[in-house]
Design a protein around this motif. Structure first.
Motif, short mmCIF file in Angstrom:
data_model
loop_
_atom_site.label_atom_id
_atom_site.label_comp_id
_atom_site.label_asym_id
_atom_site.label_seq_id
_atom_site.Cartn_x
_atom_site.Cartn_y
_atom_site.Cartn_z
N PHE A 1 0.85 -0.99 -0.01
CA PHE A 1 0.24 -0.15 0.46
C PHE A 1 0.94 1.34 0.27
CE2 PHE A 1 -2.59 -3.68 1.42
CZ PHE A 1 -4.09 -3.37 1.04
N HIS B 1 -6.21 2.42 5.33
CA HIS B 1 -6.69 0.94 4.67
C HIS B 1 -6.88 0.15 5.58
CE1 HIS B 1 -2.57 1.41 4.30
NE2 HIS B 1 -2.64 0.15 4.06
N THR C 1 0.66 -7.65 3.89
CA THR C 1 1.10 -6.92 3.61
C THR C 1 2.02 -5.83 4.21
OG1 THR C 1 -0.17 -5.22 5.56
CG2 THR C 1 -2.09 -5.91 4.43
N THR D 1 2.53 -1.16 4.27
CA THR D 1 2.59 -0.44 3.85
C THR D 1 4.00 0.77 4.02
OG1 THR D 1 0.17 -0.63 4.86
CG2 THR D 1 1.56 1.83 4.81
#
Length: 366
Positions: A93, A99, A110, A112
């Motif tokens: 991300f 999010h 994930t 970021t």
């Protein structure tokens, strides 16, 4: 690896004009594809990429006057990301914090990258509430204001070596200022420096709506008052190569904690040295006396302009190629992706037989 890159929708990927985050996402995405990875880019519909493109808006918001509120569009994009999440090894991300509540259950797959400033007081309680989400900083200095969080690395930005060609013999005898017209970027100081060394200054910058009053009150009168200053406005990527490449130096007189400063490595790619104030990431990006000069005052900046002949433009370019290419950036991110994937693996028993009884073996599954 199967990788999702999730970009902001404010600018296309790559941006047609100004847009640092989207330019970095483009460089990273293209290099990952070049290295053979299966990459999907979630971005505005006018984006151009070698990856699979999931169009999350018709066009970039800044070029679409019909869009008044970007949040609903980003939430629709995040719902599509959530729907497809099982297709990817890693979801990367680039949209700051929108999010976090939606992907908390997916946090382990994930990462970021935080592209903006983190010293704003409203951010601290938010990030303190999500200490498990894996985060990447774009400089070590960027981390200083943050509460304890799950930093998994610092990755400096990178660009394709051919994105901005080297200019060994600049045609212009001018200083350059490139970026946004805003108080923290200090275009007024750039104007003062150019005036004191009696050199032309060319300013290529966009003016956001929030900075229009600052422009009309503080900067536009200075531009009109100084015959050596030319305001060009916002320029394209093609214009940027010529603008930076033909400058004697880029002035970067910031007085805020700049998280990275993409324009510094854009200038370095052209072979153009940078004169920057000692703030934020500057000491991590610039090599003093090699790719530019790091200064602490306007007086020191003036002296640095006079010392520009001591710097070799080929060495400036070589420093860019050594430290700030897209390949180096992508490899740094791949190391992080693989560490996260490896951390998700668990040891699970498998029953097998050798003909004389049952053996218990173990394998790793993601």
């Amino acid at each position: 690896m199967k990788i999702a890159q999730i970009a902001p929708l404010f600018e296309s990927v790559p941006p047609k004009l100004y847009g640092g985050t989207e330019r970095v996402v483009y460089s990273l995405t293209e290099e990952l594809v070049r290295q053979g990875h299966d990459v999907t880019l979630f971005a505005s519909g006018d984006s151009i990429t070698s990856a699979k493109l999931v169009r999350c808006s018709n066009m970039a918001f800044r070029l679409n006057p019909a869009v008044q509120d970007p949040i609903p569009y980003h939430m629709v994009m995040l719902e599509e990301v959530r729907r497809q999440a099982g297709n990817f090894d890693i979801l990367h991300f680039h949209i700051d914090l929108l999010h976090f509540p939606l992907v908390r259950g997916l946090a382990s797959k994930t990462v970021t990258t935080l592209h903006g400033r983190l010293d704003l007081p409203d951010l601290k309680p938010f990030y303190a509430s999500f200490p498990d989400v894996p985060l990447v900083s774009i400089s070590d200095d960027q981390r200083k204001p943050m509460p304890p969080v799950n930093w998994v690395g610092t990755v400096y930005h990178g660009l394709a070596p051919d994105a901005l060609p080297f200019t060994g013999h600049p045609k212009g005898d001018y200083l350059a200022f490139l970026g946004r017209i805003s108080p923290e970027k200090r275009p007024d100081v750039a104007i003062e420096i150019a005036g004191r060394v009696d050199m032309p200054l060319r300013i290529a910058a966009k003016i956001d709506r929030v900075d229009e009053e600052y422009w009309s009150r503080a900067i536009e009168p200075l531009v009109k008052r100084h015959s050596n200053v030319e305001f060009i406005g916002e320029i394209s990527e093609h214009q940027k190569a010529e603008f930076l490449g033909n400058a004697r130096a880029l002035l970067f007189p910031i007085d805020w904690p700049e998280p990275f400063g993409l324009v510094m490595i854009e200038a370095m790619a052209c072979g153009t040295p940078v004169i920057a104030f000692r703030c934020g990431s500057v000491t991590e990006v610039l090599d003093h006396g090699i790719s530019g000069f790091i200064v602490d005052s306007t007086e020191e900046a003036v002296n640095a302009v006079r010392d520009l002949d001591k710097l070799d433009r080929r060495t400036v370019r070589a420093t860019f190629e050594e430290r700030f290419t897209a390949r180096r950036m992508a490899n740094d991110y791949l190391d992080i992706y693989r560490s996260l994937v490896g951390g998700r693996q668990k040891v699970m028993p498998i029953n097998a037989t050798n003909g004389s009884g049952t053996l218990t073996a173990f394998t790793r599954i993601a």
